[in-house]
Design a protein around this motif. Structure first.
Motif, PDB file in Angstrom:
ATOM      1  N   ASN A   3       0.872  -1.180   0.000  1.00  8.51           N
ATOM      2  CA  ASN A   3       0.000   0.000   0.000  1.00  8.51           C
ATOM      3  C   ASN A   3       0.903   1.222   0.000  1.00  8.51           C
ATOM      4  OD1 ASN A   3      -2.006   1.878   0.239  1.00  8.51           O
ATOM      5  ND2 ASN A   3      -3.055   0.869   1.925  1.00  8.51           N
ATOM      6  N   ILE A   4       1.159   1.745  -1.185  1.00  9.76           N
ATOM      7  CA  ILE A   4       2.141   2.811  -1.378  1.00  9.76           C
ATOM      8  C   ILE A   4       1.435   4.159  -1.465  1.00  9.76           C
ATOM      9  CG2 ILE A   4       3.900   3.736  -2.942  1.00  9.76           C
ATOM     10  CD1 ILE A   4       4.551   0.874  -3.735  1.00  9.76           C
ATOM     11  N   GLU A   5       1.844   5.082  -0.616  1.00 11.97           N
ATOM     12  CA  GLU A   5       1.233   6.395  -0.591  1.00 11.97           C
ATOM     13  C   GLU A   5       1.944   7.403  -1.482  1.00 11.97           C
ATOM     14  OE1 GLU A   5       0.978   7.646   3.446  1.00 11.97           O
ATOM     15  OE2 GLU A   5      -0.329   5.986   4.067  1.00 11.97           O
ATOM     16  N   ASP A   6       3.162   7.107  -1.876  1.00 12.77           N
ATOM     17  CA  ASP A   6       3.963   8.041  -2.671  1.00 12.77           C
ATOM     18  C   ASP A   6       3.365   8.206  -4.067  1.00 12.77           C
ATOM     19  OD1 ASP A   6       5.868   9.487  -4.017  1.00 12.77           O
ATOM     20  OD2 ASP A   6       7.562   8.304  -3.308  1.00 12.77           O
ATOM     21  N   PRO A   7       2.887   9.393  -4.428  1.00 12.75           N
ATOM     22  CA  PRO A   7       2.282   9.591  -5.751  1.00 12.75           C
ATOM     23  C   PRO A   7       3.271   9.439  -6.901  1.00 12.75           C
ATOM     24  CG  PRO A   7       2.565  11.699  -4.625  1.00 12.75           C
ATOM     25  CD  PRO A   7       2.880  10.630  -3.633  1.00 12.75           C
ATOM     26  N   ASP A   8       4.587   9.489  -6.609  1.00 13.76           N
ATOM     27  CA  ASP A   8       5.584   9.309  -7.661  1.00 13.76           C
ATOM     28  C   ASP A   8       5.539   7.905  -8.254  1.00 13.76           C
ATOM     29  OD1 ASP A   8       6.451  11.888  -7.388  1.00 13.76           O
ATOM     30  OD2 ASP A   8       8.145  11.397  -6.085  1.00 13.76           O
ATOM     31  N   PHE A   9       4.884   6.980  -7.573  1.00 20.09           N
ATOM     32  CA  PHE A   9       4.756   5.625  -8.096  1.00 20.09           C
ATOM     33  C   PHE A   9       3.644   5.514  -9.137  1.00 20.09           C
ATOM     34  CE2 PHE A   9       7.604   4.648  -4.757  1.00 20.09           C
ATOM     35  CZ  PHE A   9       8.082   3.365  -4.944  1.00 20.09           C
ATOM     36  N   GLY A  10       2.974   6.609  -9.429  1.00 20.79           N
ATOM     37  CA  GLY A  10       1.977   6.623 -10.499  1.00 20.79           C
ATOM     38  C   GLY A  10       0.884   5.593 -10.298  1.00 20.79           C
ATOM     39  N   ASP A  11       0.627   4.805 -11.347  1.00 23.06           N
ATOM     40  CA  ASP A  11      -0.446   3.811 -11.291  1.00 23.06           C
ATOM     41  C   ASP A  11      -0.178   2.716 -10.264  1.00 23.06           C
ATOM     42  OD1 ASP A  11      -1.728   5.175 -13.272  1.00 23.06           O
ATOM     43  OD2 ASP A  11      -1.053   3.870 -14.902  1.00 23.06           O
ATOM     44  N   ALA A  12       1.067   2.553  -9.833  1.00 17.31           N
ATOM     45  CA  ALA A  12       1.394   1.529  -8.855  1.00 17.31           C
ATOM     46  C   ALA A  12       1.193   2.001  -7.427  1.00 17.31           C
ATOM     47  CB  ALA A  12       2.839   1.059  -9.038  1.00 17.31           C
ATOM     48  N   ALA A  13       0.869   3.299  -7.238  1.00 17.16           N
ATOM     49  CA  ALA A  13       0.558   3.787  -5.903  1.00 17.16           C
ATOM     50  C   ALA A  13      -0.774   3.192  -5.456  1.00 17.16           C
ATOM     51  CB  ALA A  13       0.507   5.306  -5.893  1.00 17.16           C
ATOM     52  N   GLY A  14      -0.978   3.190  -4.146  1.00 13.38           N
ATOM     53  CA  GLY A  14      -2.182   2.576  -3.615  1.00 13.38           C
ATOM     54  C   GLY A  14      -1.942   1.121  -3.277  1.00 13.38           C
TER      55      GLY A  14
END
Length: 261
Positions: A196-207
């Motif tokens: 569960n990634i909060e960093d928006p730099d991960f693009g579509d993989a965030a969340g």
């Protein structure tokens, strides 16, 4: 899909430059993994649904005696290669424990000659003649050659994002080692977790997504086994690369390990 690094074919080619793996011209690394493993020293059938994990790697061992404080021990390793298993056990325990420092210590620093690779494959080669560092990759994308600190930080950001309370059709969200298997003169290990990634730099993989981690090991001239590449991507990213079930589609001769079943 977040582009962590390079297309798998390019990553394998980078390994060829540094540690002597075969060249390739295909679109992803796993095509060459399959071809190179035909003459590998360890043969195994692909796991099927319900198949239980191998209990021991050494015939005649009556009881498994873990040599570490972690979940994995050398007697659990399904590969009959003791020096490799000693390192694989450390890596497997580090993944489960979220220990990025140990992952860094057991990874291979590589030198990339920019004359041998394309700038579209290694964008940093537009400014330099050589690149030195640790390569990370996704199912498709471009290479990132990182300093050790950046490599450890990046791997740590992934491991820190594991959501053990989550679950999906594949299973729980905790980090689980699935399979390990031969690749030519080396080995590969596959693990999975829900991040569960909060960093928006991960693009579509965030969340919140199911992720898979594909680690390739090669032996150095000093005969040390080290991680040559750390490939991480979402299940969707692997599916886009043609691998709907990485646990069975990625490795040609996988041996179940840990949660691999």
């Amino acid at each position: 899909m977040f582009r962590i690094a390079v297309s798998f074919a390019v990553l394998l080619f980078a390994g060829a430059i540094v540690v002597g793996c075969g060249d390739d011209d295909d679109d992803n690394i796993f095509d060459d993994v399959t071809e190179e493993s035909e003459d590998s020293p360890t043969e195994a059938e692909s796991p099927t649904d319900g198949e239980e994990a191998t209990e021991t790697a050494t015939e005649g061992t009556e009881e498994a005696t873990p040599a570490s404080d972690g979940e994995f021990g050398p007697d659990d390793c399904p590969i009959e290669d003791e020096p490799f298993c000693e390192v694989a056990v450390q890596v497997a325990n580090a993944l489960v424990a979220g220990d990025a420092e140990t992952i860094g210590e057991l990874s291979l620093e590589q030198e990339i000659n920019c004359e041998d690779v394309g700038v579209e494959q290694f964008p940093e080669c537009s400014d330099v003649a050589t690149l030195t560092g640790y390569i990370t990759s996704a199912a498709q994308g471009e290479n990132v050659v990182r300093s050790l600190d950046d490599y450890v930080s990046f791997v740590g950001s992934l491991l820190d994002a594991i959501d053990e309370s989550a679950s999906d059709a594949t299973g729980s969200g905790e980090m689980r080692v699935l399979v390990v298997g031969p690749r030519g003169d080396g080995y590969d290990l596959l693990a999975t977790a829900i991040l569960n990634i909060e960093d928006p730099d991960f693009g579509d993989a965030a969340g919140e997504h199911r992720w898979f981690f594909f680690l390739s090991f090669d032996q150095t001239e000093e005969l040390d086994w080290l991680i040559r590449s750390f490939v991480a991507d979402t299940a969707e990213g692997f599916a886009d690369a043609g691998f709907l079930n990485p646990a069975t589609d990625v490795l040609p001769a996988p041996e179940p390990w840990g949660s691999g079943e």
